[in-house]
Scaffold this active site. Structure first.
Site: not given
Ligand code: GLN
Length: 479
Positions: A176, A79, A152
């Site tokens: 994410s 990532k 994400s």
């Molecule tokens: N969807 C969650 C957010 O927008 C989780 C994001 C993550 O785990 N990096 O914060």
């Protein structure tokens, strides 16, 4: 032979027996990227030459009989919020569009014998649940290219599902790793907070961020965790807890185990097909000799509100460093420093990131702190205590990973609508618990995942239950 479709645990055996070479395997994976990624958009940067070079080195070492890590030669994707020395690390933001870190993350060093095929797309600074907030492009779901890959870590999940990498790393602050894994039909593991060093992962919400694997099989997730887990003096939050052996008990089965089903998760507005797959997963575990019992996590309804206050507060503080002075983008032609700061941040960050910085700064400001951040921390404790109580009655929990199926790109316009996507995943982050998403089949041609949540540092149990589920539902293959 289509090597790029196989799981890492099979490929590593073929590599060890010298039936295939790392170069051949890496070549096939790079070919998939070439064929598919223009459309999928899983990668921000492809590092074909670097990957082939590592593969060649691994083959040479193997030919000489040198001892190699088990996963040496397995093509890896990272990532793009995980720092790689000299290789641009963008966080999918204009702010870091051309940023080349001067050092590599600890996990990158630990996996240096895995050919790195590229850096994957994400929501900007990992804020989002669909990979649509990326400055560069959205990532498409390999199962249906009209749909999102989740987020994400959408790029990492899509890459593994599409054969553009065999294993990948993501980060999980509120879901994410698990949510995109569920959307793409692959396995995603968020380890216990502190189990894996975050040194070199660009910080979003430091009290929840964790790095973990996205893979094609549960065994692969166990093997990856084995490689990356452990204390690191460079991450003060990393734990001294001894690292377990994640594969030895993997295939023991679930007979006699007690699996807790949190009733509050089933009361959420679940898509009927998600619910159906979830019920089938429970039944499969019962057929394998486990018993599923109802448990209660009464503070679940507050988890999302708590998460967004804590995550935005910590993000506003972590992202303060991007001011045009030391890292990345600097707005040109500013008459003075204050204007330079403000233009840099105004132009360098996208809408979602700015919104969260503003909300977070507000929640931390004097006068508001007690009302929001401090209150959220107290409720966070209640959420964590719910899990503690539940674990007195069961070995681990089973819950849906998401409430819905992957949606169409652009379908959930307002991002606050996407906050709903995190309802099932956020509580484990608030409590620092390990959680594993495993695919349990398709519905309307789209993958569905369920999630196992374990006690602190008990990744072994969730991997074991996940492996048992995988035996019933099988790994899934994108045609
Ligand atoms: N969807 C969650 C957010 O927008 C989780 C994001 C993550 O785990 N990096 O914060």
């Amino acid at each position: 032979m289509e090597l790029y479709r196989k799981p890492a645990h099979e490929l590593s055996k073929l590599l060890a027996k010298k039936e295939i070479s790392a170069r051949e395997l890496t070549g096939q994976v790079l070919e998939q990227i070439e064929l598919k990624d223009k459309e999928l958009g899983a990668f921000i940067t492809v590092t074909a030459e670097k990957a082939l070079e590592t593969a060649r080195e691994v083959d040479e070492k193997r030919a000489k009989g040198e001892e190699l890590p088990l996963l040496a030669g397995i093509p890896l994707a990272l990532k793009d919020n995980i720092c790689t020395k000299g290789l641009r690390t963008t966080c999918a933001s204009k702010m870091l569009e051309n940023y080349q870190p001067p050092y590599s993350a600890t996990v990158v060093e630990k996996l240096s014998q895995l050919p790195l095929v590229g850096k994957t797309n994400l929501d900007e600074f990992a804020m989002g649940a669909s990979t649509e907030t990326s400055f560069f492009k959205p990532t498409r779901n390999p199962w249906d290219r009209e749909r999102v890959a989740g987020g994400s870590s959408g790029g990492s999940a899509a890459a593994v599902a599409a054969g553009e990498a065999v294993v990948a790393l993501g980060t999980d602050t509120g879901g994410s790793i698990r949510q995109p894994a569920a959307f793409c039909g692959v396995v995603g593991l968020k380890p216990t907070y502190g189990r894996v060093s975050r040194y070199g992962a660009v910080a979003f919400a430091s009290s929840m961020d964790q790095i973990g694997p996205i893979t094609r099989s549960v065994e692969d997730a166990a093997l990856m965790l084995q490689e990356i887990a452990g204390e690191d003096p460079r991450d003060a939050a990393s734990s001294r807890e001894p690292v377990a052996d994640y594969t030895s008990g993997l295939k023991q089965g679930v007979a006699g185990m007690k699996i807790g089903i949190p009733k509050e998760y089933l009361a959420l507005d679940l898509d009927p097909s998600v619910r159906q797959r979830f019920d089938e997963a429970c039944k499969a575990l019962e057929d394998a000799g486990a018993s599923c019992i109802e448990v209660s996590l009464p503070h679940t309804e507050y988890a999302a509100a708590v998460y967004y206050i804590v995550a935005c507060g910590e993000a506003s503080s972590n992202l303060a460093r991007f001011d045009g002075v030391r890292f990345g983008y600097r707005a040109p032609d500013s008459p003075d420093t204050t204007t330079m700061y403000s233009n840099t941040r105004g132009e360098g960050f996208g809408f979602e990131v700015k919104k969260r910085i503003l909300l977070g700064t507000f929640a931390l400001s004097s006068g508001q702190y007690d009302l929001y951040y401090s209150k959220a921390q107290k409720v966070r404790r209640l959420v964590a205590d719910d899990f503690k109580n539940a674990f007195t009655k069961c070995d681990c929990l089973l819950a849906p990973t998401t409430t819905m199926l992957p949606f169409k790109i652009g379908e959930i316009e307002s991002l606050s609508g996407q906050y709903e996507l995190d309802l099932c995943t956020i509580p484990a982050n608030l409590a620092g618990l390990p959680a594993l998403s495993v695919p349990v089949g398709l519905s309307q041609g789209l993958p569905v995942g369920v999630q196992l949540v374990g006690k602190h540092f008990d990744e072994e149990t969730i991997l074991k239950v996940g492996w048992a589920l995988e035996q019933c539902f099988g790994p899934m293959e994108v045609k």
